[in-house]
Design a protein around this motif. Structure first.
Motif, mmCIF file in Angstrom:
data_model
loop_
_atom_site.group_PDB
_atom_site.id
_atom_site.type_symbol
_atom_site.label_atom_id
_atom_site.label_comp_id
_atom_site.label_asym_id
_atom_site.label_seq_id
_atom_site.Cartn_x
_atom_site.Cartn_y
_atom_site.Cartn_z
ATOM 1 N N LEU A 133 0.830 -1.199 0.000
ATOM 2 C CA LEU A 133 0.000 0.000 0.000
ATOM 3 C C LEU A 133 0.868 1.254 0.000
ATOM 4 N N ALA A 134 1.979 1.194 0.720
ATOM 5 C CA ALA A 134 2.888 2.349 0.762
ATOM 6 C C ALA A 134 3.472 2.615 -0.621
ATOM 7 N N PHE A 135 3.858 1.580 -1.327
ATOM 8 C CA PHE A 135 4.421 1.760 -2.667
ATOM 9 C C PHE A 135 3.373 2.333 -3.615
ATOM 10 N N ILE A 136 2.165 1.803 -3.564
ATOM 11 C CA ILE A 136 1.084 2.291 -4.429
ATOM 12 C C ILE A 136 0.769 3.748 -4.100
ATOM 13 N N ALA A 137 0.736 4.068 -2.819
ATOM 14 C CA ALA A 137 0.459 5.445 -2.410
ATOM 15 C C ALA A 137 1.466 6.400 -3.028
ATOM 16 N N MET A 138 2.740 6.057 -2.942
ATOM 17 C CA MET A 138 3.786 6.914 -3.500
ATOM 18 C C MET A 138 3.715 6.942 -5.027
ATOM 19 N N ASP A 139 3.420 5.794 -5.615
ATOM 20 C CA ASP A 139 3.367 5.680 -7.071
ATOM 21 C C ASP A 139 2.282 6.548 -7.690
ATOM 22 N N VAL A 140 1.169 6.733 -6.981
ATOM 23 C CA VAL A 140 0.067 7.535 -7.526
ATOM 24 C C VAL A 140 0.076 8.968 -7.020
ATOM 25 N N GLY A 141 1.115 9.349 -6.275
ATOM 26 C CA GLY A 141 1.279 10.755 -5.940
ATOM 27 C C GLY A 141 0.913 11.198 -4.541
ATOM 28 N N PHE A 142 0.639 10.265 -3.647
ATOM 29 C CA PHE A 142 0.383 10.650 -2.255
ATOM 30 C C PHE A 142 1.702 10.683 -1.504
ATOM 31 N N GLN A 143 1.815 11.588 -0.548
ATOM 32 C CA GLN A 143 3.069 11.748 0.197
ATOM 33 C C GLN A 143 3.250 10.654 1.250
ATOM 34 N N THR A 144 2.142 10.161 1.809
ATOM 35 C CA THR A 144 2.216 9.116 2.835
ATOM 36 C C THR A 144 1.114 8.087 2.614
ATOM 37 N N GLN A 145 1.347 6.899 3.155
ATOM 38 C CA GLN A 145 0.328 5.861 3.075
ATOM 39 C C GLN A 145 -0.893 6.257 3.900
ATOM 40 N N ALA A 146 -0.680 6.931 5.010
ATOM 41 C CA ALA A 146 -1.799 7.341 5.867
ATOM 42 C C ALA A 146 -2.740 8.299 5.132
ATOM 43 N N HIS A 147 -2.159 9.262 4.440
ATOM 44 C CA HIS A 147 -2.995 10.198 3.681
ATOM 45 C C HIS A 147 -3.720 9.473 2.549
ATOM 46 N N PHE A 148 -3.021 8.588 1.871
ATOM 47 C CA PHE A 148 -3.624 7.777 0.817
ATOM 48 C C PHE A 148 -4.814 6.992 1.355
ATOM 49 N N THR A 149 -4.630 6.331 2.492
ATOM 50 C CA THR A 149 -5.699 5.524 3.086
ATOM 51 C C THR A 149 -6.897 6.394 3.450
ATOM 52 N N THR A 150 -6.652 7.553 4.035
ATOM 53 C CA THR A 150 -7.735 8.466 4.418
ATOM 54 C C THR A 150 -8.526 8.922 3.200
ATOM 55 N N VAL A 151 -7.832 9.356 2.168
ATOM 56 C CA VAL A 151 -8.504 9.848 0.966
ATOM 57 C C VAL A 151 -9.218 8.709 0.245
ATOM 58 N N PHE A 152 -8.553 7.571 0.140
ATOM 59 C CA PHE A 152 -9.155 6.413 -0.533
ATOM 60 C C PHE A 152 -10.460 6.025 0.147
ATOM 61 N N LYS A 153 -10.443 5.935 1.461
ATOM 62 C CA LYS A 153 -11.656 5.546 2.197
ATOM 63 C C LYS A 153 -12.759 6.586 2.015
#
Length: 171
Positions: A133-153
């Motif tokens: 999830l951390a790699f995907i988060a960075m790959d699509v332009g999110f700075q952190t996995q936590a922010h990615f998870t929050t926005v995704f949800k």
């Protein structure tokens, strides 16, 4: 503008009706006709702005070639920061004008569009790869996995891990 369209606009538009009423009373003023001229100009501007048709839509929306240029740029550079100023530069417009025209054309703000595209790209990667999830988060332009998870949800309704487990084809 045909007369029937003018009368229809006047009957439906309370501002135009008030301007017309004021124009009828303007002759009583002793101001060298400046007030009457101002009312006439305001009425003409109101009538022109309420004209239906293609020209109005074109003025409100971003031109298709500019929109295509920006969306292609977003797709190509989804993994890095895409500030409004950069997207506006790609469109060849000022920041605020671009943002307003983009919203008129797509129904969403440029930032919201970029976030949606990032989430769509992440969903594709979640289904097709075993990347973390951390790699995907960075790959699509999110700075952190936590922010990615929050926005995704917020956008999808599930966390990325949960969404992956529900939507991944069984092997």
């Amino acid at each position: 503008m045909p007369l029937d369209l003018i009368s229809e606009t006047l009957s439906e538009d309370p501002v135009a009706r008030r301007l017309l009423d004021g124009l009828g009373r303007a002759g009583d003023e002793d101001d060298d006709g400046a007030y009457e001229t101002a009312l006439r100009l305001a009425l003409v501007a109101r009538l022109l702005s309420s004209r239906p048709g293609k020209a109005e839509n074109q003025a409100d929306e971003l031109q298709k070639w500019r929109l295509k240029r920006v969306t292609a740029y977003v797709e190509e550079h989804i993994g890095r920061a895409l500030p409004l100023s950069e997207l506006a530069r790609i469109a060849g417009l000022s920041r605020m004008y671009f943002a307003a025209r983009f919203r008129a054309a797509t129904g969403m703000r440029p930032h919201d569009y970029v976030v949606r595209r990032r989430i769509e790209r992440a969903k594709d990667l979640l289904v097709r790869t075993d990347d973390t999830l951390a790699f995907i988060a960075m790959d699509v332009g999110f700075q952190t996995q936590a922010h990615f998870t929050t926005v995704f949800k917020k956008v999808v309704g599930h966390t990325p891990g949960r969404w992956r487990s529900i939507n991944r084809p069984m092997v």
